[in-house]
Every structure is written in structure tokens, then in C-alpha cells.
Scaffold this active site. Sequence first.
Site, PDB file in Angstrom:
ATOM      1  N   ASP A  22     -11.690  61.051   9.923  1.00  0.00           N
ATOM      2  CA  ASP A  22     -10.991  62.371   9.354  1.00  0.00           C
ATOM      3  C   ASP A  22     -10.849  62.018   7.744  1.00  0.00           C
ATOM      4  O   ASP A  22     -10.350  60.886   7.413  1.00  0.00           O
ATOM      5  CB  ASP A  22      -9.797  62.439  10.113  1.00  0.00           C
ATOM      6  CG  ASP A  22      -9.618  63.890   9.844  1.00  0.00           C
ATOM      7  OD1 ASP A  22      -9.640  64.385   8.446  1.00  0.00           O
ATOM      8  OD2 ASP A  22      -9.382  64.885  10.745  1.00  0.00           O
ATOM      9  N   TYR A 153     -17.902  80.970   8.938  1.00  0.00           N
ATOM     10  CA  TYR A 153     -17.474  79.995   9.839  1.00  0.00           C
ATOM     11  C   TYR A 153     -18.475  80.152  11.207  1.00  0.00           C
ATOM     12  O   TYR A 153     -18.901  79.360  11.922  1.00  0.00           O
ATOM     13  CB  TYR A 153     -16.086  80.072  10.107  1.00  0.00           C
ATOM     14  CG  TYR A 153     -15.438  79.081  11.139  1.00  0.00           C
ATOM     15  CD1 TYR A 153     -15.006  77.908  10.769  1.00  0.00           C
ATOM     16  CD2 TYR A 153     -14.973  79.722  12.503  1.00  0.00           C
ATOM     17  CE1 TYR A 153     -14.617  77.094  11.939  1.00  0.00           C
ATOM     18  CE2 TYR A 153     -14.250  79.011  13.428  1.00  0.00           C
ATOM     19  CZ  TYR A 153     -14.262  77.690  13.109  1.00  0.00           C
ATOM     20  OH  TYR A 153     -13.672  76.760  13.895  1.00  0.00           O
ATOM     21  N   LYS A 157     -20.793  77.827  13.017  1.00  0.00           N
ATOM     22  CA  LYS A 157     -20.471  77.459  14.682  1.00  0.00           C
ATOM     23  C   LYS A 157     -21.671  77.863  15.635  1.00  0.00           C
ATOM     24  O   LYS A 157     -21.971  77.130  16.514  1.00  0.00           O
ATOM     25  CB  LYS A 157     -19.339  78.072  14.990  1.00  0.00           C
ATOM     26  CG  LYS A 157     -17.975  77.557  14.333  1.00  0.00           C
ATOM     27  CD  LYS A 157     -18.041  76.175  14.776  1.00  0.00           C
ATOM     28  CE  LYS A 157     -16.497  75.168  14.155  1.00  0.00           C
ATOM     29  NZ  LYS A 157     -16.713  73.774  14.467  1.00  0.00           N
TER      30      LYS A 157
END
Length: 686
Positions: A22, A153, A157
Site C-alpha cells: 500500500d 471508477y 472496475k
Amino acid sequence: MSAPLTFDGKVVLVTGAGGVNDLGGNTKGEGKNSAAADKVVEEIKAKGGKAVANYDSVEDGDKLIQSALDAYGKIDIVINNAGILRDRTFGRLSDLDWDLIHRVHLRGSFKVTKAAWNHMKKQKFGRQVVCYTLIIMTCSAAGIYGNFGQSNYSAAKLGLLGLSNTLALEGRALNIHCNTIAPIARSRLTQNILSADMLETLKPEYVAPLVLWLCHEQCEENGGLFEVGAGWVGKLRWERSPGHVLLQKNQPMSPEAVRDQWDSICSFQDSTHPGSIDQSLMNMLEMLSKEQADEGLVANPTSSLGNNPAMAVGYLYEGHENFACLPTFGVIISQAAVMDSGLTSIPGLNIDVTQVLHGEHYLKCMQPLPTSGTLVSKASIVDLLDKGSGAIIVINVKTYHGQQLVCNNQWSVFVVGGGGFGGKKSSPHTENTVLPPSREPDAVVVEATTKEQAALYRLSGDRNPLHIDPNFSAMGGFKEPILHGLCSFGFASRHILKHYGNNDPARFCAIKVRFVKPVLPGQSLRTEMWKEGNRVHFQCKVKETGNLTLSGGYVDLYEEANPKSLQPAADLQSGLVFAEIGRRIAASGPALVEKVKAVISWEITQDGQTAALWTIDLKSGPGALIKGPYSGKADLTITASDADFMALVQGKVNPQQAFMAGKLKLKGNIMLGQKLDVILKDFAKL
Ligand SMILES: CCCCCCC[C@@H](O)CC(=O)SCCNC(=O)CCNC(=O)[C@H](O)C(C)(C)COP(=O)(O)OP(=O)(O)OC[C@H]1O[C@@H](n2cnc3c(N)ncnc32)[C@H](O)[C@@H]1OP(=O)(O)O
């Protein structure tokens, strides 16, 4: 309770979500902070696990994978989870909003997965121990359903789902599984979006168990899409309406037709759930072929036998009066049913399709194969044998033309490396190969295959990539694509039929053979034959190497041509009868010719049943092309050009000569019955 799932020795990379990789940026991807990843590493270590943190961007996927390799020497599981948000309504969305989202979600997953892919592949090749390697893509309900303010988004996705679906296909043979989840979970992404009450039920802990199961080596799931959250898990699939065929004969497809059939197009009654491009296409073709059959055109693209030059006995031209199918084409007719028989999902048998070879084959023809028409094959798995170096799956397939059984196939599919499971070695259900007599062969034929042979057989319907794709055949351990079993088997049968059966497919009863060694395109086949009564024993060698390639083979011939076969005499007779109808119509004067500009049906009966039902369509003007047959029970074809037909109807042409010259073609199994007279009388009344 069943045993807990363990992941001993597995190396997993989790990107994003405060996971082991991360960047630690905020939800918009701004900034960088090592705290998020470090915290998870500490948690894992505190529980006795091993973990290292990585702070690189997922766009540097190779660095992430390298850190896993540096620390643990391999990578087994990748969980593509990293993501950011830059929500805007579409009108306000900037290029940067779009690009950043795609770079992190889609390109990031691509880069990480790409970096891991070859290691996963090598693992499969490098070890015999089956080690499941999995990739999980984290999608989103926004991608599936759309979500206000999230066009960037949602697009990224759903892109992940497409990526995952294809990787699932490409990875299947490599033992790399790829699934997608669309979680709704409490995370740094959602904490500012969802209410406190909702957040309470949306814990990542309620998502992780699904991910763990999908990653486990016992899980066979591949290419799945799951929604998960708040303790609930569900699977998604596509649903498709049966749809409506809008293209009508001789009419362009119009937007008005779409409008008029809108309800039917959108109705989900009798819907299907295509799970692959093949299934999607098959469903569509099924609809089209149903429609065509209703229209009187008998066609099924999956089993259409019309133009398969490689299959013709001595004649490559479908317009030739003796055009026929090579009986061994019966293997191909049954192949789709074999693929659908469930053989890749036999419990406990892990089939790697790159390791599947045609081991043995038995085919019995009840009648010559029709050269066109719709055939239906039904497959059943009858036995599973453990041959040590491999497993053999025995599959029986019955193929029907209408109600009539056309042929029986018995496939022995050899799965290299699939043996050793402690199963039985032989089966009472299999047809056995038979050794040839111990004398010198009675006849020998040598024929060269060509370099393009595999491509030609592929065009004949056997589409296994093993025979055309060097990458695929390399996975099977072959230096180059090998020829289809159907090819060597087909060559040998042609040699036998030519030598002992007068080249007549109607003499062909049955064949059994074992494929002992692959043949390469361009090699020559030497068929050695021994005749013993109606049985011709044979074996085949590759001339260049002397290797035996087909062993223990035999072909059983019918003494006479199979009584149910096509008889040229019957064809001729039917041609004469047909012309006679035309003559009588013409003789009855213009009034009748005018009246029959509708549709004339002509039925031929055999054993009290409809053997043929022809439709002569004169609707579109005198001498319109005749289409036929129109019957589920018989396979008969009549064709003549407009001019030839009119010449026949008007008695200007000798029907026998027209028939012999190929201007009028009729094929079928004809016995004249009462019905013909009845119909002619009906005409007379008009
Ligand atoms: C999912 C999709 C389904 C679709 C399926 C097929 C689609 C087609 O497109 C595929 C093809 O056409 S592949 C091309 C044609 N086939 C071949 O080229 C295979 C050639 N054969 C071989 O390579 C080896 O025989 C080989 C590799 C098969 C076996 O060799 P070995 O492992 O060395 O076996 P061996 O040690 O000699 O014998 C072990 C036991 O197995 C029996 N056996 C051997 N070959 C067999 C064969 N071909 N068929 C059936 N059984 C076979 C042996 O008898 C022995 O058993 P037992 O101990 O009981 O005697």
C-alpha cells in the site's frame, strides 16, 4: 466439522486496502505513507505469519512481485485490490480523473498480474505437485451496475472483470485460476461515503473468507464473479433472452422490425445463461437454425456437413453426383457432445486440456452420413481407467438424424499424467483393438500428408488448438503441433474403403483403432491391410520414421452396400418422379401452373412413415429455386436452377438427362408409396 482450510507455504501478494502492499495515499491517491502497510505487516507477524511491506505503486507491478520473490522465492496468489476514488459527475470529469483511476485500478492490476504470470506458469511446469496459483480481482458493484458520479471508477472496475474473465480462460490449462469479487466492505474508501450504521455491517472480515476460499487449492472455481458484503456472498452470471431472429428471407433487416419485435427481444422467458463466448455463439446459432428449419432450410452450423472437402470419398466437389461424407467424419459430429459431456469436471480428476490425447476410437455407422442436415449427438461417460502413465475416460456418443440413429462413437480420451489414482485398468464397456494376422499384409498403401494438413482438418470441424497452435502444443510437450487423430484414422479408412469397399461409404460398418504415436504434418502414412472375411485388419506406420502410429485397427465392411444407403437408382427414380410431377402440372395447362405458384408439398413414404417431404416453392414466380427437403425425418435435397426447373416443368428437357448432367439433383432414401398418388390426385382436382 470439516477440516479447516490451511495455506501453509503459500506466498500471497495483496495490493492496496491498507494491505501488504500500500502506498498509503489518501482515497484520491494523493500522498504516500508507509503506516498503512506496516500496520498490517505487524498484525500478520503478531499472529505468527510472515510478511514484508512494499510501498511501490501498483503501476510498478514488477517491483512488487520482485519483493515477494526476494523474500520468499515464489508467488502463489495475487489479490489485486489497490484502488482510489476520484468521483465526479460525468460532465465535470477531467482527463486526469479518468486516467488516474484507470492507471491504478486497471493498469495497476495488469502490471502486477503480468509480473506474476510467468512465475506462476513456471511453477506449474517446474513441479509435479499441483500447486494452485490464483489471482483475485477486486471489482465493484459500481462496475457491474454503474453508480452515480463514478463513471471513471465503474469503467475501470468492469474492465477488471473483462481482464479476469480472459485470464481465467488463458490460465485454465496452466492451473492458474482467476476470479473476481465485488465487495462492499468498510474500508478507507467507503468510510466517508456510507453511514455509520451501514459501516457497522460492512466489515472486511466478512469479505476475506470468500477470498480465502477462492484462493484455496481445493477450490475449483475459475472465472467466477461474486458479490460479497455484510456476511452475505452471492454469485453473478449473465442472463440472455432467447431473442428474436429479425432477418427474413429476401428482406433487409430494418429498424422497424427491431421496434416491432422489441417485446420479444427483451423477454426473458426461456432465457439462457451463456458462460463463455462459445456458449453465447451456440445459443445464437441454435436460435438461427431453429428459425431456418421453420423456414424449410435445414441447417445447423455446428453439424452442417455440406462443404468438407477433406471428408469426401474420392470427390472433393459437393456438386458431384456421388458426393458423400467419409464415414470417419462421424467422429467430428460427436466431438461437441464429448466436450459437453462433463469430462473436464469429473470429481477427483484434474484434467489439463494440454495433456489430452485421442487414445483409441471406435465408430459404427448405421447408415451413410448425410451430406447436410441437423444431427443431434448425446454423450455419456461410461468408464474411467487408470493406466498408470495416464487416465482414460471412455465416452459413448450416439448421433441421431431426426429419429434415426446414424452412428455410435466410443472415445477413449487419454489424459497424460492423469493416472495413478488407484482405479481399474480395463473396462467391460470398451470395444477392444485386435491384432492383425501374423502374415505379411495383403495390401499396402502409402500416402503423404501435407504441411497444411492440420489446418485442413481444422476446417473440417476438429478445432483442438493442439493441432494448430505451437504455444498450446508446446504445453503438451510437443515440438510442433501434431496431426489430428482423425487425420491418420481418416487416411487409413480411405485407403481401406478404396481398396476393399469400392470407395462406397455405404459399405462402411465400423472401425476401431488405437493411436500409439503422434504424426506430424507432412509425414507419409503407410497403411498395411489384412482382409479376413468382411473385416479388414490394419495398422499404420509413419514412412519416414518406421514408427507404428495406429495399431490393432480393424474396419468391418457391410457385405453389400448398407440397405439403407443412397442408391443412385433410387435417386434417378426420384428425379424422374419429380419431373413427372412437373410434367403433369405443365400438362394441366396454365391455370394449374398459376395455382401452384404457392407451395407444393410432395411426400414419399417408406414403411408407413414419412421418408421425405419436399417443398417446391413457386411463390416468387415460375421456376423459383426449389428448396428441400423440409422434414425432420429424412435428408433429401432437390436443387435446380430456375431455368432448368422450368424446362423440366414444361417438358422441354429429358428429366433423365437433366439428372445425369447434374442440372437436377436429388438425394435420398426413396421408396414410392401411396402418398404420391394421393397428392397427384389432389393436384388434378385443382
Ligand atoms: C477435452 C477434449 C477431448 C477431446 C479429445 C481428443 C481431441 C483430439 O483433437 C486429440 C487428438 O487428435 S491427439 C492426436 C492423436 N493421438 C495421438 O497422437 C496419441 C498418440 N499416442 C501416444 O502418444 C501414447 O500412446 C500415449 C501418450 C497416449 C500413451 O503413451 P504412454 O504413456 O507411454 O503409455 P504406455 O506406457 O505405452 O502404456 C501405458 C498404459 O496405457 C495403455 N495405452 C497406451 N497408449 C494408449 C492409447 N493410445 N490408448 C489407450 N490406451 C493406451 C497401455 O496399453 C498401457 O496400459 P496397460 O498397462 O493396461 O496395457
